[in-house]
Write an enzyme that holds these catalytic residues in place. Structure first.
Site, mmCIF file in Angstrom:
data_model
loop_
_atom_site.group_PDB
_atom_site.id
_atom_site.type_symbol
_atom_site.label_atom_id
_atom_site.label_comp_id
_atom_site.label_asym_id
_atom_site.label_seq_id
_atom_site.Cartn_x
_atom_site.Cartn_y
_atom_site.Cartn_z
ATOM 1 N N GLY A 93 5.635 119.145 -63.793
ATOM 2 C CA GLY A 93 5.669 118.160 -64.849
ATOM 3 C C GLY A 93 5.021 118.629 -66.246
ATOM 4 N N CYS B 73 31.430 98.819 -56.112
ATOM 5 C CA CYS B 73 32.624 99.624 -56.828
ATOM 6 C C CYS B 73 33.767 99.085 -56.650
ATOM 7 C CB CYS B 73 32.315 101.221 -56.535
ATOM 8 S SG CYS B 73 33.597 102.277 -57.211
ATOM 9 N N CYS C 242 32.044 103.599 -59.825
ATOM 10 C CA CYS C 242 30.896 104.481 -59.708
ATOM 11 C C CYS C 242 30.897 105.325 -61.034
ATOM 12 C CB CYS C 242 31.134 105.265 -58.539
ATOM 13 S SG CYS C 242 30.839 104.681 -57.075
ATOM 14 N N CYS D 219 35.763 102.409 -54.841
ATOM 15 C CA CYS D 219 35.602 102.728 -53.592
ATOM 16 C C CYS D 219 34.948 101.535 -52.488
ATOM 17 C CB CYS D 219 35.060 103.867 -53.626
ATOM 18 S SG CYS D 219 32.990 103.855 -54.069
ATOM 19 N N CYS E 215 32.896 109.000 -55.882
ATOM 20 C CA CYS E 215 33.768 107.978 -55.773
ATOM 21 C C CYS E 215 34.868 108.295 -55.191
ATOM 22 C CB CYS E 215 34.126 107.250 -57.117
ATOM 23 S SG CYS E 215 34.974 105.711 -56.956
HETATM 24 ZN ZN LIG Z 1 33.108 104.231 -56.279
#
Ligand SMILES: [Zn+2]
Ligand SMILES: Nc1ncnc2c1ncn2[C@@H]1O[C@H](COP(=O)(O)OP(=O)(O)OP(=O)(O)O)[C@@H](O)[C@H]1O
Ligand SMILES: [Mg+2]
Lengths: 293, 258
Positions: free
Chosen positions: A32, A241, A266, A244, A272
């Site tokens: 970090g 989505c 997506c 999909c 996807c």
């Molecule tokens: Zn998708």
């Protein structure tokens, strides 16, 4: 091609790569922490991911398989040109499949498919300093990091809640790494923050214009800052989505026509496509299914 | 007042090259005591205040502070992290210009809440409630809590700066000309408020001012500075009513004549 052929493997000379690798090693050793490095001119403008490109160029080898995404997609101009660049200067294999890649360079997203041990995720970072918002002085922010004075980060979140009734920060949502350094995860949506936590993959961040490299080693705690009574939450989407049918993934809104028709799909195009190839369908691809029943 | 000093200052000097900022200053400050530092422009008031509050490294001398755990610590032997922690918890610093002590681009509530967040408070509702309480204590309407200090008058800004400093219940507050930039009528109200807060909270304070009326109203004790040296110190009423040094007499009489 011929113009670039005169360059060393992966464009940068070996001495520069060694310098960047030293910065990367230091960054891994202090999770970090923003390590300054002598950022080089790259054959592309700042804002096109010169920091990420230098990190990738320094770690890539002939056996690597590279994937490049921008907003989750492999086919945007930025992703295509960076991928083409490495094909030219390093002749490495490229892929769009998350699972096949050894190095994934990204601008805005962490892939939906869980990253595995041995994979490296390289982020292109525009503004690495999470405290910049309220404290423009570099000398002061450096001191704040050194002394772990992070009250200011919560001032920013406080302002969010005071103004919007909730923490409205959705991108570049600050995290604390390994219980020590506060870090800006770059312009990824906060949806992806939990994926950084104890990831098996190595995560490297390169900021070209600001000349900073930072890192999250595998299995490292990455905790999003919040308040007890306003806990960190990721974005949720009320529909799966449209292509999909996936739930619990980050969706982009796509406008379909001038009449305001839109769908949510997506943002991770590889994810996807893989799901669709496996036979999953969303409502756009199976419009008559319900009617047929 | 407790039986042990809060701050012990020993032969403190600050030189700017060959120029004297302040020289050989020694005194003790007791809990709940308000000390005024007065003197003409350039006499070294701000230099001394900054050396006491660790904002400026003195050339020689020492400043020790009784911490909340009752141990005395030399401020200049603390590490920076300890010093900064002390400054934002047990101390306050009120600047003459409120913009130097406030974050002008965040809300009044966040300005007051910042110190709480800095020491680890992570409850939004509680931070906000505490900020609201403090705003009303310094006579700022609670419905201004989400406004930025940019939209506040000079007097409101100064009161906000005070609230921002007092929220962690400090034991010692440094002030450099706290009423300096304000209209006379606004000054009076602020002084009243400050006096009330200092009394109620039992605060110790070191107040730099060139205004003897401010010293009279706020302080128990005062130090008169000239050319970097403390030339006279004592109980405020004694110094103002019966000044011993020729310079103090001039200072007092010139004010009284105005
Ligand atoms: Zn998708
Ligand atoms: N940064 C500096 N560099 C050099 N000399 C300085 C510096 N700051 C202050 N001085 C000098 O030190 C002396 C004391 O200045 P200081 O600012 O402490 O006075 P002051 O009593 O606060 O005056 P004022 O009432 O005008 O604020 C003056 O001679 C001043 O010119
Ligand atoms: Mg001054």
């Amino acid at each position: 091609m011929s113009e670039l052929a005169a360059y060393n493997f992966a464009y940068l000379d070996e001495q520069t790569k060694r310098m960047i690798r030293r910065a990367i090693l230091k960054a891994i050793a202090i999770p970090g922490y923003q390590v300054p490095f002598a950022s080089r001119e790259m054959p592309m403008p700042y804002g096109w991911g010169t920091g990420g490109v230098q990190v990738t160029a320094s770690i890539i080898g002939p056996d690597d398989v590279l994937k490049v995404i921008d907003q989750g997609a492999d086919d945007t101009t930025n992703a295509v040109s960076i991928r083409a660049f490495f094909q030219k200067v390093a002749e490495v294999a490229v892929t769009t499949h998350t699972g096949e890649a050894t190095i994934i360079q990204t601008r805005h997203r962490i892939p939906e498919e869980t990253l595995k041990e041995g994979q490296v995720l390289v982020y292109q970072v525009p503004i690495p300093e999470p405290l910049r918002f309220l404290e423009p002085r570099e000398t002061e922010t450096r001191k704040m990091h050194a002394l772990e004075e992070y009250g200011l980060m919560h001032v920013k979140l406080y302002e969010d809640i005071a103004r919007h009734g909730r923490i409205a920060t959705t991108y570049a949502y600050p995290v604390k790494v390994h219980g020590r350094y506060v870090m800006d995860p770059s312009p990824t949506p906060k949806f992806d923050n939990p994926k950084m936590h104890r990831s098996e993959a190595l995560q490297l961040f390169g900021a070209g214009r600001e000349k900073r490299i930072y890192a999250v080693p595998p299995h490292t705690d990455v905790v999003s800052l919040d308040f007890e009574d306003h806990p960190f939450e990721i974005q949720t989407f009320d529909k799966p989505c449209a292509l999909c049918g996936a739930n619990h993934v980050y969706l982009d809104e796509i406008v379909l026509d001038d009449g305001g028709k839109r769908m949510f799909v997506c943002s991770d195009t590889d994810f996807c496509e893989t799901r669709r190839a496996e036979g999953h369908t969303g409502e756009m691809l199976a419009p008559s299914q319900e009617a047929a029943e | 007042m407790s039986d042990l000093p809060l701050l012990k200052v020993n032969n403190l000097s600050k030189f700017y090259g060959s120029r004297i900022g302040c020289k050989d200053v020694s005194f003790e400050l007791w809990p709940g005591e308000v000390l005024a530092i007065v003197g003409e422009s350039g006499s070294g008031k701000t230099t001394l205040l900054n050396c006491l509050s660790t904002r400026l490294l003195p050339s020689t001398g020492s400043v020790t502070y009784r911490m909340r755990d009752e141990t005395y610590r030399d401020l200049y032997h603390m590490n920076e992290a300890e010093r900064r922690f002390l400054m934002r918890t047990d101390w306050g610093f009120v600047h003459q210009n409120p913009a130097d002590g406030l974050r002008m681009s965040v809300s009044a509530g966040a300005n007051v809440g910042e110190r709480l967040m800095a020491v680890g408070d992570r409850n939004y509702g509680r931070i906000r409630q505490t900020a609201a309480d403090w705003l009303s204590r310094v006579e700022i309407a609670e419905d201004r809590i989400d406004d930025q200090p940019r939209s506040f008058s000079g007097g409101m800004r100064q009161r906000l700066q005070i609230a921002r400093n007092l929220v962690t219940s400090p034991r010692l507050v440094f002030m450099d000309e706290p009423t300096g930039g304000l209209d006379v009528s606004v000054q009076a109200r602020l002084l009243d408020l400050l006096r009330g807060l200092v009394n109620d909270l039992g605060l110790a304070a070191i107040v730099v001012t060139h205004d003897l009326a401010v010293a009279r109203l706020l302080s128990h004790r005062m130090m008169v500075m000239k050319d970097g040296h403390v030339i006279e110190q004592g109980l405020t009423d004694r110094v103002l009513d019966d000044p011993r040094e020729r310079y103090t007499q001039l200072l007092v009489s010139s004010i009284l004549q105005v």
